[in-house]
Design an enzyme around this catalytic site. Structure first.
Site, short mmCIF file in Angstrom:
data_model
loop_
_atom_site.label_atom_id
_atom_site.label_comp_id
_atom_site.label_asym_id
_atom_site.label_seq_id
_atom_site.Cartn_x
_atom_site.Cartn_y
_atom_site.Cartn_z
N HIS A 474 0.78 -1.23 0.00
CA HIS A 474 0.00 0.00 0.00
C HIS A 474 0.82 1.29 0.00
CE1 HIS A 474 -3.46 2.42 0.27
NE2 HIS A 474 -4.21 1.64 1.02
N TYR A 590 -14.83 6.15 8.25
CA TYR A 590 -13.78 6.58 7.31
C TYR A 590 -14.18 6.15 5.91
CZ TYR A 590 -8.94 6.88 5.43
OH TYR A 590 -7.81 7.18 4.71
N THR A 603 -4.85 10.64 -0.70
CA THR A 603 -6.22 10.46 -0.21
C THR A 603 -6.55 11.47 0.88
OG1 THR A 603 -5.53 8.86 1.47
CG2 THR A 603 -6.19 7.99 -0.68
#
Length: 780
Positions: A474, A590, A603
């Site tokens: 990630h 979230y 993000t």
């Protein structure tokens, strides 16, 4: 071994008569072809750098400016440079210089070049200012203001030239730093529905103290960074959220993507691997040539940042005791393959060309048929990448910094990507399709905890029955970037490359193709002990994760849009309703939103639990009238859309507060307010990844070629991770994760609540349609 001999370009032997040198012409030819291929890539990169560097102009525009300047000079009209060309000519060296006429031409060319560069800078500045305008996003759908229409025309004019992947990078605006008071105000508004009165009063007091004191000082540092850095958030986000985390990245960070739901193009494992690997490499070729079109906001000409593509291939996360690092190589001519405890190096180029899909299939079949046993400690070596980072960093430094272990580890970390040929069979088909999908998700996320290399940027998993999947690290990029690649791979595999009637890949095979090389290891007992401990830690983590994956087929975004509602807002309200029903309360929610409208953007968080959404949920659960519930639903949906727009346009809450906290830590100052904010758990973590390349999939004629998307593990120990995507117009896919060790969370029960909430909201909105529908003669 034959491949070992072929790898040596020359050999020499010392004899009494002298030195006997033996050259391998085949190896030298391979070295030559490799060099040619490398130089071709360098030249292509240089060309793309020039094209990208002058965008939105073009290199040919330089010739136009030069020609126009010279023509103006020699047509007898006024000096176009207002004396600057004469000034440049005066400062040219005179000793051994050409004639005065030549000097005048040279001066005019220099002036034209400077003028051209100035025009490029001006065009880029204008485009950046235009892209900084986000008013169009907040306007009602179908009602565009005159300002927005003029703005749209100007953007189209300035970006009319066909761009490369990175053409817009220099023209993208910087992420703005919001005012502290606005961020704190929005934060307090977001937590009001989830806090008791005394908790909210306490956090309000802390917020007021922060605004009056430390907040202003920290904000000044952030503004200074925003002036200096390309993005004031992204580097700290990458370092402190991802690279400095010492917990396992398996489950906690990595995520996965699934194959087609109903179709398996070939049930032959080696064949499916051959086409998938080829598709990956074709995408990498397009990436190297910057032939991938820059991403845009759907339905607009507004570009998104493409920086995340840079480290997609030939990359790995390297463990460190305090922080990890990202290693990226410019090129790699092989992939690393794992099968039954053995690691292989598979070259994907021969004689300067990419291997055909059938050749890669043959190489994969050789690996599948290879009966050699793993060397001691090799089989479960990948568990080091699944456990905590510190033991892996220490072991890597002690046992993998030299010799055969270093060479083999370099082969994995510098590979284009990683491939696992898995012995299991996965997919939806079978006697238990629901359970099979859950097991499929768990397998892609963590496998056996040692048969994936979780540090690689991308890992392809190919199962025994031909099903495939993807696991991604990630830190280097977010899911939409990887999803773009995966869409291309699935479409290219099924529709472009294809298979023959027997299920094999197409293409010819070079009979002289050397077999893949086994990687050699020397793993001492001390290292094997660490592997065992890392594996035990990873298995405990993996066993605790529960998944529920299901496609919801009753309706999709077609029906939702018919009610003039955002599909994303609809699903987020469904999640709020489902969570309230299963827990009897609301929680901090979230939802990931992108900030790629800005340079190096990643993000931002959309806090989906709002005062409006909680009012709607309570009204529906308290049995209030349908009319009131529908009105509250619309208010909640509009609020969510506005929050999403604010997050996308740089006015989010959490990244700003995160960066303020980082500055406070650098200064060695504790902020009770920021500490409280960043310690709050996200019990509901959600994400939507939409299909970006709809043109690749013909779901009208081939509705069976749909993917379920992908998912991730839970963020909080007592919470849920929910990933969802819309397949076509009439289907919504959900991936729900939780931890079995928490008695309060159950992925399947939550999934049942989501299904019921979807149906309830559909009925609520459909009832409004029935009441508005005029009565027919039959009804009268």
């Amino acid at each position: 071994m034959a491949e070992a001999h072929q790898a040596v370009a020359f050999q020499f032997t010392i004899t009494p008569e002298g030195i006997d040198v033996q050259l391998s012409h085949q190896a030298l030819a391979e070295v030559y072809r490799s060099g040619v291929r490398s130089w071709k890539k360098r030249l292509a990169r240089m060309k793309n750098t020039v094209l990208t560097g002058v965008y939105p102009a073009s290199p040919s525009s330089w010739l136009f400016v030069v020609t126009a300047t010279l023509a103006t000079m020699y047509m007898g009209s006024s000096d176009p440079s207002m004396g600057l060309i004469r000034k440049i000519q005066e400062h040219l060296p005179t000793s051994g210089s050409p004639s005065g006429q030549s000097q005048a031409v040279l001066s005019a060319v220099l002036f034209s070049t400077l003028l051209w560069l100035l025009l490029i800078h001006a065009m880029r500045l204008c485009l950046r200012m235009l892209l900084s305008y986000h008013g169009w996003m907040f306007q009602q759908h179908g009602k565009m203001s005159v300002t927005t229409k003029v703005w749209s025309v100007l953007v189209c004019l300035l970006s009319s030239r066909q761009p490369l992947l990175y053409s817009y990078q220099a023209s993208l605006p910087h992420l703005p730093v919001p005012a502290v008071k606005d961020t704190v105000r929005r934060y307090l508004e977001s937590v009001r529905p989830i806090m008791r009165d005394e908790e909210f009063d306490h956090i309000t007091l802390l917020a007021a103290q922060f605004l009056d004191g430390l907040g202003k000082r920290l904000q000044w540092y952030l503004k200074l960074k925003a002036l200096w850095a390309g993005n004031y958030v992204s580097d700290w986000w990458e370092e402190y959220v991802y690279l400095r985390s010492r917990t396992p990245i398996m489950v906690n960070s990595n995520y996965y993507g699934m194959d087609f739901l109903y179709v398996t193009p070939s049930s032959l494992q080696a064949a499916r691997a051959g086409n998938a690997v080829t598709a990956f490499l074709l995408y990498r070729r397009k990436l190297n040539r910057e032939e991938i079109k820059p991403s845009r906001i759907p339905g607009t000409v507004i570009p998104l940042c493409s920086a995340q593509w840079e480290r997609m291939f030939n990359s790995a996360r390297i463990p460190g005791e305090k922080t990890d690092t990202l290693q990226h190589c410019q090129d790699s001519d092989h992939v690393a393959v794992y099968h039954r405890g053995r690691y292989f190096r598979l070259p994907v180029y021969r004689a300067g060309r990419l291997l055909s899909p059938r050749e890669i299939e043959c190489q994969m079949q050789r690996i599948l048929e290879n009966q050699s046993p793993p060397s001691p400690g090799e089989e479960k070596l990948g568990a080091l990448t699944a456990g905590s980072r510190v033991p892996w960093a220490q072991v890597r430094k002690q046992f993998f910094s030299s010799g055969v272990n270093k060479r083999s580890l370099d082969c994995i970390e510098k590979a284009a990507f990683f491939v696992t040929l898995d012995d299991d069979e996965q997919g939806m088909k079978g006697d238990d399709p629901t359970g099979n999908l859950d097991r499929y998700a768990k397998s892609l996320l963590h496998g056996k905890c040692y048969d994936r290399w979780f540090d690689k940027s991308i890992s392809l998993v190919v199962y025994k029955n031909g099903k495939t999947g993807l696991n991604a690290e990630h830190s280097w990029a977010d899911a939409p970037t990887v999803a773009h690649l995966w869409e291309y791979v699935l479409a290219t595999d099924a529709f472009q490359l294809g298979y023959n009637e027997e299920g094999h890949c197409k293409g010819n095979v070079d009979p002289g193709l050397p077999p893949p090389q086994r990687l050699l290891w020397d793993i001492p007992p001390e290292c094997q002990e660490v592997v065992t401990r890392s594996l035990a830690e990873a298995q405990t983590l993996a066993c605790d994760v529960s998944f529920h994956v299901f496609p919801f087929r009753d309706f999709g975004k077609r029906l939702i849009k018919r009610h003039k509602t955002s599909p994303d807002a609809f699903v987020q309200l469904v999640l709020q309703l489902a969570y309230y029903r299963i827990r009897g309360t609301f929680c901090l929610t979230y939802e990931a939103s992108m900030t790629r409208l800005f340079r190096e953007g990643r993000t931002e968080t959309v806090r989906s639990c709002s005062a409006e959404s909680s009012k709607f949920v309570k009204a529906l659960e308290d049995g209030e009238g349908p009319e009131l519930c529908r009105r509250l639903f619309q208010l909640a949906a509009e609020k969510h859309q506005n929050l999403y727009r604010l997050a996308m346009t740089g006015s989010g809450i959490d990244r700003h507060l995160f960066c303020l906290y980082v500055v406070s830590q650098y200064l060695g100052i504790e902020s009770p307010f920021l500490s409280k904010v960043l310690s709050e758990p996200w019990r509901l973590s959600t994400s939507q990844t939409s299909v970006q390349q709809v043109e690749l999939f013909d779901l009208v004629n081939h509705p069976e070629y749909i993917s379920l998307g992908g998912g991730f593990g839970p963020v909080a120990d007592d919470g849920y991770g929910v990933s969802y995507n819309f397949s076509g117009e009439d289907m919504i896919n959900f991936h729900i994760s939780s931890k079995q060790s928490c008695a309060q969370s159950d992925s399947h029960k939550f999934g049942d609540q989501i299904k019921q909430a979807l149906l309830d909201l559909r009925d609520l909105l459909s009832e409004d349609d029935r009441t508005k529908k005029p009565a027919s003669k039959k009804d009268i």
